[in-house]
Scaffold this active site. Structure first.
Site, PDB file in Angstrom:
ATOM      1  N   HIS A 123       0.939  -1.116   0.018  1.00 12.29           N
ATOM      2  CA  HIS A 123       0.070   0.006  -0.077  1.00 12.29           C
ATOM      3  C   HIS A 123       0.783   1.097   0.068  1.00 12.29           C
ATOM      4  O   HIS A 123       0.265   2.310  -0.212  1.00 12.29           O
ATOM      5  CB  HIS A 123      -1.032  -0.165   1.397  1.00 12.29           C
ATOM      6  CG  HIS A 123      -1.640  -1.331   1.642  1.00 12.29           C
ATOM      7  ND1 HIS A 123      -1.037  -2.298   2.240  1.00 12.29           N
ATOM      8  CD2 HIS A 123      -2.716  -2.037   0.861  1.00 12.29           C
ATOM      9  CE1 HIS A 123      -1.900  -3.379   2.111  1.00 12.29           C
ATOM     10  NE2 HIS A 123      -2.930  -2.966   1.151  1.00 12.29           N
ATOM     11  N   CYS A 131       3.322  -1.371  -4.504  1.00 14.00           N
ATOM     12  CA  CYS A 131       3.025  -1.578  -5.958  1.00 14.00           C
ATOM     13  C   CYS A 131       3.539  -0.570  -6.738  1.00 14.00           C
ATOM     14  O   CYS A 131       3.163   0.923  -6.436  1.00 14.00           O
ATOM     15  CB  CYS A 131       1.240  -1.424  -5.808  1.00 14.00           C
ATOM     16  SG  CYS A 131       0.824  -1.631  -7.688  1.00 14.00           S
ATOM     17  N   HIS A 186      -6.905   4.939   5.566  1.00 19.48           N
ATOM     18  CA  HIS A 186      -6.059   3.991   4.897  1.00 19.48           C
ATOM     19  C   HIS A 186      -4.820   3.921   4.705  1.00 19.48           C
ATOM     20  O   HIS A 186      -4.243   5.231   4.289  1.00 19.48           O
ATOM     21  CB  HIS A 186      -7.119   3.709   3.395  1.00 19.48           C
ATOM     22  CG  HIS A 186      -6.812   2.564   2.675  1.00 19.48           C
ATOM     23  ND1 HIS A 186      -5.473   2.469   2.010  1.00 19.48           N
ATOM     24  CD2 HIS A 186      -7.319   1.686   2.669  1.00 19.48           C
ATOM     25  CE1 HIS A 186      -5.460   1.196   1.541  1.00 19.48           C
ATOM     26  NE2 HIS A 186      -6.522   0.596   1.948  1.00 19.48           N
ATOM     27  N   GLU A 206      -2.694   3.223   2.297  1.00 18.65           N
ATOM     28  CA  GLU A 206      -2.299   3.959   1.029  1.00 18.65           C
ATOM     29  C   GLU A 206      -2.499   5.654   0.886  1.00 18.65           C
ATOM     30  O   GLU A 206      -1.634   6.277   0.565  1.00 18.65           O
ATOM     31  CB  GLU A 206      -2.871   3.689  -0.269  1.00 18.65           C
ATOM     32  CG  GLU A 206      -2.594   3.903  -1.705  1.00 18.65           C
ATOM     33  CD  GLU A 206      -3.328   3.619  -2.721  1.00 18.65           C
ATOM     34  OE1 GLU A 206      -3.990   2.441  -2.837  1.00 18.65           O
ATOM     35  OE2 GLU A 206      -3.408   4.399  -3.858  1.00 18.65           O
ATOM     36  N   THR A 233      -5.791   4.274  -5.455  1.00 17.48           N
ATOM     37  CA  THR A 233      -5.783   3.411  -6.423  1.00 17.48           C
ATOM     38  C   THR A 233      -7.072   2.587  -6.607  1.00 17.48           C
ATOM     39  O   THR A 233      -7.463   1.882  -7.535  1.00 17.48           O
ATOM     40  CB  THR A 233      -4.485   2.753  -6.758  1.00 17.48           C
ATOM     41  OG1 THR A 233      -4.378   1.742  -5.437  1.00 17.48           O
ATOM     42  CG2 THR A 233      -3.498   3.513  -6.899  1.00 17.48           C
ATOM     43  N   CYS A 273      -6.375   2.100 -10.420  1.00 12.77           N
ATOM     44  CA  CYS A 273      -5.396   1.265 -11.162  1.00 12.77           C
ATOM     45  C   CYS A 273      -6.164   0.265 -12.079  1.00 12.77           C
ATOM     46  O   CYS A 273      -7.555   0.177 -11.995  1.00 12.77           O
ATOM     47  CB  CYS A 273      -4.614   0.264 -10.266  1.00 12.77           C
ATOM     48  SG  CYS A 273      -5.504  -0.996  -9.427  1.00 12.77           S
ATOM     49  N   SER A 325      -9.983  -2.248   0.659  1.00 12.69           N
ATOM     50  CA  SER A 325     -10.809  -0.971   0.129  1.00 12.69           C
ATOM     51  C   SER A 325     -11.188  -1.404  -1.078  1.00 12.69           C
ATOM     52  O   SER A 325     -12.433  -1.365  -1.483  1.00 12.69           O
ATOM     53  CB  SER A 325      -9.673   0.074  -0.194  1.00 12.69           C
ATOM     54  OG  SER A 325     -10.162   1.111  -0.942  1.00 12.69           O
ATOM     55  N   ASN A 326     -10.264  -2.197  -2.025  1.00 10.89           N
ATOM     56  CA  ASN A 326     -10.885  -2.536  -3.420  1.00 10.89           C
ATOM     57  C   ASN A 326     -11.811  -3.562  -3.304  1.00 10.89           C
ATOM     58  O   ASN A 326     -12.994  -3.610  -4.090  1.00 10.89           O
ATOM     59  CB  ASN A 326      -9.605  -3.025  -4.356  1.00 10.89           C
ATOM     60  CG  ASN A 326      -9.214  -4.382  -4.195  1.00 10.89           C
ATOM     61  OD1 ASN A 326      -9.669  -5.307  -4.698  1.00 10.89           O
ATOM     62  ND2 ASN A 326      -8.179  -4.511  -3.063  1.00 10.89           N
TER      63      ASN A 326
HETATM   64  C1  2E6 Z   1      -1.887  -1.716  -2.477  1.00 10.71           C
HETATM   65  C2  2E6 Z   1      -2.602  -0.968  -3.277  1.00 10.71           C
HETATM   66  C3  2E6 Z   1      -3.800  -1.180  -3.712  1.00 10.71           C
HETATM   67  O1  2E6 Z   1      -7.151  -1.775   0.755  1.00 10.71           O
HETATM   68  P1  2E6 Z   1      -6.589  -2.110  -0.736  1.00 10.71           P
HETATM   69  O2  2E6 Z   1      -7.505  -2.463  -1.638  1.00 10.71           O
HETATM   70  O3  2E6 Z   1      -5.821  -0.834  -0.758  1.00 10.71           O
HETATM   71  O4  2E6 Z   1      -5.590  -3.188  -0.473  1.00 10.71           O
HETATM   72  P2  2E6 Z   1      -5.593  -4.911  -0.642  1.00 10.71           P
HETATM   73  O5  2E6 Z   1      -4.301  -5.325  -0.187  1.00 10.71           O
HETATM   74  O6  2E6 Z   1      -6.658  -5.370  -0.320  1.00 10.71           O
HETATM   75  O7  2E6 Z   1      -5.442  -4.956  -2.353  1.00 10.71           O
HETATM   76  C4  2E6 Z   1      -4.216  -4.760  -2.942  1.00 10.71           C
HETATM   77  C5  2E6 Z   1      -3.854  -3.358  -2.941  1.00 10.71           C
HETATM   78  C6  2E6 Z   1      -2.507  -3.044  -2.436  1.00 10.71           C
HETATM   79  N1  2E6 Z   1      -4.451  -2.442  -3.528  1.00 10.71           N
HETATM   80 FE1  F3S Z   2      -1.381  -2.215  -7.303  1.00 10.40          FE
HETATM   81 FE2  F3S Z   2      -3.976  -1.819  -8.131  1.00 10.40          FE
HETATM   82 FE3  F3S Z   2      -3.388  -4.187  -7.192  1.00 10.40          FE
HETATM   83  S1  F3S Z   2      -2.530  -0.437  -7.097  1.00 10.40           S
HETATM   84  S2  F3S Z   2      -1.563  -3.684  -5.717  1.00 10.40           S
HETATM   85  S3  F3S Z   2      -2.415  -3.174  -9.021  1.00 10.40           S
HETATM   86  S4  F3S Z   2      -5.049  -3.335  -6.666  1.00 10.40           S
END
Ligand code: 2E6
Ligand code: F3S
Length: 316
Positions: free
Chosen positions: A79, A101, A129, A131, A170, A200, A229-230
């Site tokens: 994040h 990422c 959050h 990130e 993202t 993203c 979050s996603n």
């Molecule tokens: C890093 C950035 C975005 O809570 P979030 O959706 O940000 O994070 P994860 O770990 O559930 O999903 C991957 C991720 C990592 N998304």
């Molecule tokens: Fe990166 Fe998107 Fe996954 S910002 S960690 S590709 S959810």
């Protein structure tokens, strides 16, 4: 006794994105290279199953750098982290690997570039959050203002409305973000931003595939963690796209089977941090209760891959 029929629409793309895949590999390769324990600052990705698996291999998860002994390697989660974190690790002469990422790092660079051009930043994101904390922490205090909703835009107290730029988290809802960007542009016509936002490819694609199934299902289950979050955005997207019953479940044991009595169809997807093994576990749980026909609904192909940092590719 014969089981009732059920169509299970399986969304694609779903599950692991390239950034999650890379972050998990970084932890595994670090344990192989340096031996256990390897410390990880924050959950490497927001998934208990993944974190428990890495803990079993020798990872120790902490929230802050000061919990890490100076003689052990530490990995920063996918994040992202505020600038002060690697700076402190360097000051302590620690071995550290950044698993942020690359698509989050891209936003960090964007923020820095605008700051160098003298622009104040507005970040669209969720307060608290990691990130958001990491991205805001790329710039000095007060240089990044946070908005979570279109209503927050009216309350922004900016230094100069002519010298502003915006960035985003993202993993936001694509549709909600359009509304917030419109509110920003309406109040600050000179605001500079990315082409659309910084959401993203993985977030965008997973939301698109949920929209493709939401209209034809009686229920939607999103496999993901409550702090992801996603994953949470996928539940919201499912509801907004017309599926009244949409729930986040970490795995099959979380499913409220009572609430699903009488359904004829179900949609299944998984957040970017949820492993496929949990998707299969959920499908098997449906097969045990219904005569299930699985239909794949694929709205995009993903071929994105990110390399792990060079230090982990080198021999020990
Ligand atoms: C890093 C950035 C975005 O809570 P979030 O959706 O940000 O994070 P994860 O770990 O559930 O999903 C991957 C991720 C990592 N998304
Ligand atoms: Fe990166 Fe998107 Fe996954 S910002 S960690 S590709 S959810």
């Amino acid at each position: 006794m014969s089981l009732p029929p059920l169509t299970l629409y399986l969304a694609a793309p779903r599950g692991f994105c390239a950034g999650v895949d890379r972050a998990i590999k970084i932890v595994e390769m670090a344990i192989r290279k340096w031996g256990a324990p390897v410390y990880v600052r924050h959950e490497i990705v927001h998934n208990k199953y993944v974190v428990d698996g890495l803990r079993d291999q020798g990872a120790i998860f902490v929230e802050e750098l000061d919990e890490v002994p100076g003689d052990r390697p530490v990995i920063f989660s996918a994040h992202g982290v505020p600038k002060a974190v690697p700076a402190e690790a360097a000051r302590r002469e620690m071995v550290f690997v950044d698993a942020t990422c690359p698509l989050v790092s891209k936003v960090h660079i964007e923020a820095e570039r605008h700051h160098e051009d003298g622009l104040q930043m507005v970040m669209i994101g969720h307060a608290g959050h990691p990130e958001t904390i990491g991205t805001m922490g790329q710039l000095p205090e007060g240089e990044v203002l946070l908005v979570e909703t279109a209503d927050d835009v009216a309350g922004l107290d900016v230094r100069d409305p002519e010298r502003l730029a915006y960035i985003t988290q993202t993993t936001l809802s694509v549709d909600d973000t359009i509304g917030i960007v419109e509110a920003l542009r309406a109040r600050f016509p000179a605001i500079v931003g990315p082409h659309k936002e910084d959401i993203c490819y993985a977030t965008t694609n997973r939301q698109m595939s949920v929209k493709a199934i939401a209209g034809k299902i009686d229920a939607l289950l999103v496999i993901g963690a409550p702090n992801s979050s996603n994953s949470k955005r996928l539940v919201e997207v499912g509801r907004s796209a017309g599926c009244a019953y949409a729930q986040l479940v970490q795995r099959a044991t979380d499913i409220d089977w009572r609430a699903l009595e009488g359904i004829r169809s179900v949609g299944i997807t998984a957040g970017a941090s949820a492993p496929e093994v949990l998707v299969n576990e959920v499908i098997d749980a449906f097969r045990a209760r219904w005569d299930t026909t699985v239909e794949l609904v694929e709205t995009a192909k993903e071929r994105v891959e990110f390399k792990v940092p060079r230090v982990l590719r080198e021999a020990p």
